[in-house]
Design a protein around this motif. Structure first.
Motif, short mmCIF file in Angstrom:
data_model
loop_
_atom_site.label_atom_id
_atom_site.label_comp_id
_atom_site.label_asym_id
_atom_site.label_seq_id
_atom_site.Cartn_x
_atom_site.Cartn_y
_atom_site.Cartn_z
N SER A 17 57.20 23.64 81.42
CA SER A 17 56.81 22.56 82.48
C SER A 17 58.06 23.05 83.59
CB SER A 17 56.87 21.27 82.23
OG SER A 17 58.20 20.85 81.81
N LEU A 18 57.78 22.54 84.87
CA LEU A 18 59.18 22.70 85.72
C LEU A 18 60.37 21.92 85.47
CD1 LEU A 18 59.98 23.61 88.41
CD2 LEU A 18 59.12 21.38 89.51
N ALA A 19 60.05 20.64 84.48
CA ALA A 19 61.41 19.99 84.16
C ALA A 19 62.19 20.70 83.11
CB ALA A 19 60.91 18.84 83.49
N ALA A 20 61.48 21.60 82.22
CA ALA A 20 62.18 22.43 81.29
C ALA A 20 62.98 23.66 82.08
CB ALA A 20 60.99 23.16 80.42
N ILE A 21 62.32 24.19 83.13
CA ILE A 21 63.07 25.11 83.58
C ILE A 21 64.29 24.56 84.54
CG2 ILE A 21 63.07 26.75 85.91
CD1 ILE A 21 60.02 27.05 85.35
N LEU A 22 64.25 23.36 84.94
CA LEU A 22 65.48 22.77 85.58
C LEU A 22 66.56 22.33 84.33
CD1 LEU A 22 63.89 20.10 87.87
CD2 LEU A 22 64.98 22.32 88.59
N ILE A 23 66.14 22.11 83.26
CA ILE A 23 66.95 21.80 82.00
C ILE A 23 67.60 23.27 81.70
CG2 ILE A 23 67.06 21.34 79.64
CD1 ILE A 23 65.09 19.29 80.17
N ILE A 24 66.98 24.39 81.48
CA ILE A 24 67.34 25.74 81.18
C ILE A 24 68.51 26.10 82.20
CG2 ILE A 24 66.99 28.19 81.09
CD1 ILE A 24 64.16 27.26 79.75
N VAL A 25 68.22 25.74 83.57
CA VAL A 25 69.17 26.12 84.61
C VAL A 25 70.54 25.50 84.42
CG1 VAL A 25 69.56 25.99 86.99
CG2 VAL A 25 67.36 27.27 86.19
N GLN A 26 70.42 24.03 84.25
CA GLN A 26 71.49 23.13 84.04
C GLN A 26 72.44 23.58 82.77
OE1 GLN A 26 72.85 20.91 85.66
NE2 GLN A 26 71.60 20.70 87.36
N GLN A 27 71.65 23.83 81.79
CA GLN A 27 72.30 24.44 80.36
C GLN A 27 73.28 25.60 80.61
OE1 GLN A 27 72.46 22.13 78.07
NE2 GLN A 27 71.26 21.27 79.65
N VAL A 28 72.49 26.56 81.46
CA VAL A 28 73.31 27.93 81.97
C VAL A 28 74.44 27.63 82.64
CG1 VAL A 28 73.15 30.08 82.91
CG2 VAL A 28 71.20 29.45 81.52
N PHE A 29 74.29 26.73 83.62
CA PHE A 29 75.44 26.44 84.62
C PHE A 29 76.50 25.59 83.67
CE2 PHE A 29 72.93 25.75 88.71
CZ PHE A 29 73.00 27.32 88.81
N PHE A 44 77.59 18.54 74.00
CA PHE A 44 76.27 17.83 73.97
C PHE A 44 76.24 16.39 74.07
CE2 PHE A 44 75.74 22.29 72.41
CZ PHE A 44 74.56 22.52 73.18
N ARG A 45 77.46 15.85 73.70
CA ARG A 45 77.30 14.63 73.54
C ARG A 45 77.89 14.03 75.04
NH1 ARG A 45 81.90 11.59 73.19
NH2 ARG A 45 83.10 13.22 72.54
N ILE A 46 78.92 14.53 75.58
CA ILE A 46 79.19 13.98 76.90
C ILE A 46 78.21 14.40 77.92
CG2 ILE A 46 81.06 14.61 78.70
CD1 ILE A 46 83.00 15.53 76.43
N LEU A 47 77.61 15.65 77.89
CA LEU A 47 76.69 16.05 78.90
C LEU A 47 75.43 16.34 78.03
CD1 LEU A 47 78.16 18.40 81.66
CD2 LEU A 47 77.06 16.03 81.81
N PRO A 48 74.62 15.28 77.64
CA PRO A 48 73.19 15.70 76.94
C PRO A 48 72.23 16.41 77.60
CG PRO A 48 73.75 13.21 76.90
CD PRO A 48 74.58 13.65 78.15
N ILE A 49 71.51 16.90 76.90
CA ILE A 49 70.43 17.89 77.44
C ILE A 49 69.59 17.22 78.37
CG2 ILE A 49 68.61 19.60 76.79
CD1 ILE A 49 70.07 20.44 74.53
N ALA A 50 69.46 17.36 79.58
CA ALA A 50 68.59 16.65 80.72
C ALA A 50 68.38 17.43 81.99
CB ALA A 50 69.06 15.34 81.03
N PRO A 51 67.61 17.49 82.79
CA PRO A 51 67.50 17.95 84.07
C PRO A 51 68.68 17.88 84.94
CG PRO A 51 65.29 16.83 83.65
CD PRO A 51 66.34 16.15 82.48
N ASP A 52 69.39 16.77 84.71
CA ASP A 52 70.58 16.61 85.47
C ASP A 52 71.77 16.98 84.72
OD1 ASP A 52 70.21 14.69 83.95
OD2 ASP A 52 71.18 13.03 85.44
#
Length: 258
Positions: free
Chosen positions: A66-78, A153-161
């Motif tokens: 989904s589109l939300a998953a793409i946003l999550i991937i981009v955030q994880q890379v950043f 992963f605790r401070i910044l959990p996996i999320a679109p933001d």
């Protein structure tokens, strides 16, 4: 065995999203992300760390396609790239210190390719970079990095933001600390060579017939290497201080600059 589409997508997301953050970190972080380390080695290392970390990471229930998953991937890379770049600033301080010393002893023209960054740096910078790389591993800083990765992963959990403006601004502001750290590393050699140049300036005024340029070049070169040799014991604590500030910067980036 029968698996539903929801179970398959859940397993895919649980392993895929942590892998992007970990993989991006290993591609950008010093030592591990050096160009001399093969991409396959970094990839296998990222997969191995993901296998260890992923079971303890909470992931959102989002369709991986989904589109939300793409946003999550981009955030994880950043997030991964930001953590790696923050530590790259520490090694950039070492390179800058080597450039300052090289210019003072007359070796600014003697350059070689840095295998870590793929760019030409003075040989003095390469010498200091190899030493600090060994110090990085000897002080178990790579293990501290893995601990920060798990805590991220605790401070910044996996999320679109993910990263906020405050974290990026903290990294920009730390640029001045990079130059301050490079000055502290190069200060013994720079101060000693400055006194020598003042002495040669007095000699040039007292005896104009002396060819100061022909005499000074080998003297400054030999003296510069001697001063570097004598100041080597002080490089370790100075690098440890700058590295500690770099890890603190990673924590501020993850926490939004606070």
């Amino acid at each position: 065995m029968h698996f539903t589409a929801a179970e398959i997508t859940g397993w895919l997301g649980a392993w895929l999203w942590p892998f992007f953050r970990i993989g991006a970190l290993f591609m950008a972080v010093p030592v591990i992300g050096a160009q001399t380390v093969p991409v396959r080695v970094r990839l296998l290392l990222a997969i191995a760390v993901t296998g260890i970390v992923a079971p303890s990471v909470t992931v959102p229930a989002v369709d991986p396609f989904s589109l939300a998953a793409i946003l999550i991937i981009v955030q994880q890379v950043f997030i991964g790239v930001a953590m790696g770049f923050a530590l790259q600033l520490v090694f950039s301080a070492v390179v800058t210190a080597g450039q300052v010393v090289a210019m003072q002893i007359g070796l600014g023209f003697a350059t070689m390719v840095d295998p870590q960054n793929g760019m030409s740096v003075p040989v003095v910078s390469q010498l200091l970079l190899m030493m600090t790389t060994l110090l990085f591993l000897a002080m178990d800083a790579h293990l501290v990095l893995l601990r920060l990765l798990v805590d991220s992963f605790r401070i910044l959990p996996i999320a679109p933001d993910g990263l906020v403006r405050g974290g990026a601004w903290a990294m920009v502001q730390w640029g001045r600390e990079m130059f301050a750290g490079s000055l502290w590393i190069a200060l013994p050699a720079v101060a000693s060579l400055l006194l020598m140049k003042i002495a040669f300036g007095v000699m040039a005024r007292a005896a104009p017939q002396l060819n100061i340029f022909a005499i000074g070049f080998p003297v400054f070169m030999i003296s510069g290497f001697t001063i570097l040799l004598l100041s080597l014991p002080n490089i370790a604590p100075q690098f440890a201080s700058v590295l500690e500030q770099g890890f603190e910067l990673v924590g501020r980036v993850l926490s939004g600059g606070s």
